[in-house]
Enzyme design. Structure first.
Site, PDB file in Angstrom:
ATOM      1  N   GLU A  94       0.821  -1.203   0.000  1.00 11.05           N
ATOM      2  CA  GLU A  94       0.000   0.000   0.000  1.00 11.05           C
ATOM      3  C   GLU A  94       0.858   1.256   0.000  1.00 11.05           C
ATOM      4  O   GLU A  94       1.886   1.333   0.678  1.00 11.05           O
ATOM      5  CB  GLU A  94      -0.973  -0.028   1.180  1.00 11.05           C
ATOM      6  N   CYS A 344      -1.446   6.129   9.930  1.00  9.94           N
ATOM      7  CA  CYS A 344      -0.245   5.484  10.459  1.00  9.94           C
ATOM      8  C   CYS A 344      -0.603   4.196  11.195  1.00  9.94           C
ATOM      9  O   CYS A 344      -1.467   4.182  12.066  1.00  9.94           O
ATOM     10  CB  CYS A 344       0.462   6.458  11.408  1.00  9.94           C
TER      11      CYS A 344
END
EC number: 2.1.1.192
Length: 373
Positions: A94, A344
């Protein structure tokens, strides 16, 4: 028998010049012409390179290719963040595009999965398969730049910053990381300033030592705990390289670096009632007194099955204010893309796990099960 073509994205400038001279029998300046086409114009078709003679173009078509990962899925967040699933072989990694008022940051992956097993990270729960090749690292930037370029009518900002904070531990893939960084910085590549390219590490001391004097980019460190006992519980790599050893080499790196302006960015994920107490803040402030730094607090981003929670705003605020009493520069990272699991610690991709999770990892040097390419 078909011979596999050479992917030119696997070479930095030095490697490309050598390949052209030794394998193609061409002058080195031709390599630089081709490199400019690849990165300045996003070109993957040799026939479009109109300042290259036809004979060389035919030779390149026969022996070489320009092949970046392709986008298998794109998700768009309400805040403008885009998460791409990039296909590498038979798996996905990703890559995240994060636009802001004055910049656009691309978060890039370095491995398919991760072997470090940090307890708060969703990537770690996917297991580990292999290192990404140079072409698969730099190819994420190339593909993202092309995707953004195709959407100029939307007003999306071109990529200005790259952070190696996607899937994987960058410093366990030094062989491929360094050439990819060189291309990001090279005027014939993406031409980014060394201060706009950031490598984040969870504490691979041997890799950081290799970087000293070899490559100069901004450094961010994933600390996440103020003492060895707690850090080892949530980050097993601490059993191999403890906090003292980690911070010692960090200080040496920033002393040798122009990109960091004398300071390292310390990343600290806040886990509710785990590492976010006032006592932890005092301990962290004392720990970092000898390390010139700015501290970036990251409120935990939940993922399915996670055992942790995001702290309350009052706990986050108290933690920040406690650190600031010690005159540390402290910021709180704004969560971006959490509605598409692009924040994150939320990246997962599509990983075929090659690690044996029933056995404890042995951090003997870099003897972590890493399949190299």
């Amino acid at each position: 028998m078909t011979t596999e073509k050479v992917n030119l994205l696997d070479f930095d400038r030095k490697g490309l010049r050598t390949f052209f001279a030794e394998e193609l029998g061409e002058k080195a300046f031709r390599a630089e012409q081709v490199m400019k086409w690849i990165y300045h114009f996003g070109c993957d078709d040799f026939d479009q390179m109109n300042n290259i003679n036809k004979q060389l173009r035919e030779k390149l078509k026969a022996k070489c290719e320009i092949r970046a990962p392709y986008v298998s899925e794109a998700q768009h967040s309400a805040d403008g963040t885009i998460k791409w699933a990039m296909r590498v072989g038979d798996q996905d990694v990703e890559t995240v595009y994060i636009p802001e008022d004055d910049r656009a940051t691309l978060c890039v992956s370095s491995q398919v999965g991760c072997a470090l097993e940090c307890k708060f990270c969703s990537t770690a729960q996917q297991g580990f398969n292999r290192n990404l090749r140079v072409s698969e690292i730099i190819g994420q930037v190339w593909r993202a730049a092309r995707e953004i370029g195709l959407e100029k009518e939307t007003g999306r900002r071109p990529i200005t910053n790259v952070v190696m904070m996607g899937m994987g531990e960058p410093l366990l893939n030094m062989k491929n990381l360094i050439p990819a960084l060189e291309i990001m910085l090279d005027d014939l590549g993406f031409g980014l300033s060394k201060r706009r390219v950031t490598v984040s590490t969870s504490g691979v001391v041997s890799g950081l030592e290799q970087m000293i004097g070899q490559i100069d980019v901004a450094l961010a460190i994933s600390l996440h705990a103020p003492n060895d006992k707690l850090r080892s519980e949530i980050m097993p790599i601490n059993d191999r390289w403890n906090i003292e050893a980690f911070l010692e080499v960090v200080r040496r790196y920033i002393a040798s670096s122009n990109a960091n302006r004398g300071k390292v960015t310390v990343e600290y994920v806040l886990l509710d009632h785990v590492n976010d107490g006032t006592e932890h803040a005092h301990e962290l402030a004392e720990l970092l007194k000898r390390t010139p730094c700015k501290i970036n607090l990251i409120p935990f981003n939940p993922y399915p099955g996670s055992p942790y929670k995001k702290p309350s705003n009052s706990r986050i605020d108290r933690f920040q204010k406690t650190l600031m009493q010690y005159e540390h520069t402290v910021t709180i990272r704004k969560t971006r893309g959490d509605d598409i699991d692009a924040a994150c610690g939320q990246l997962v991709g599509d990983v075929i796990d090659r690690t044996k999770r029933t056995k404890a990892k042995q951090f003997d040097g870099q003897a972590i099960p890493v399949k190299t390419l």
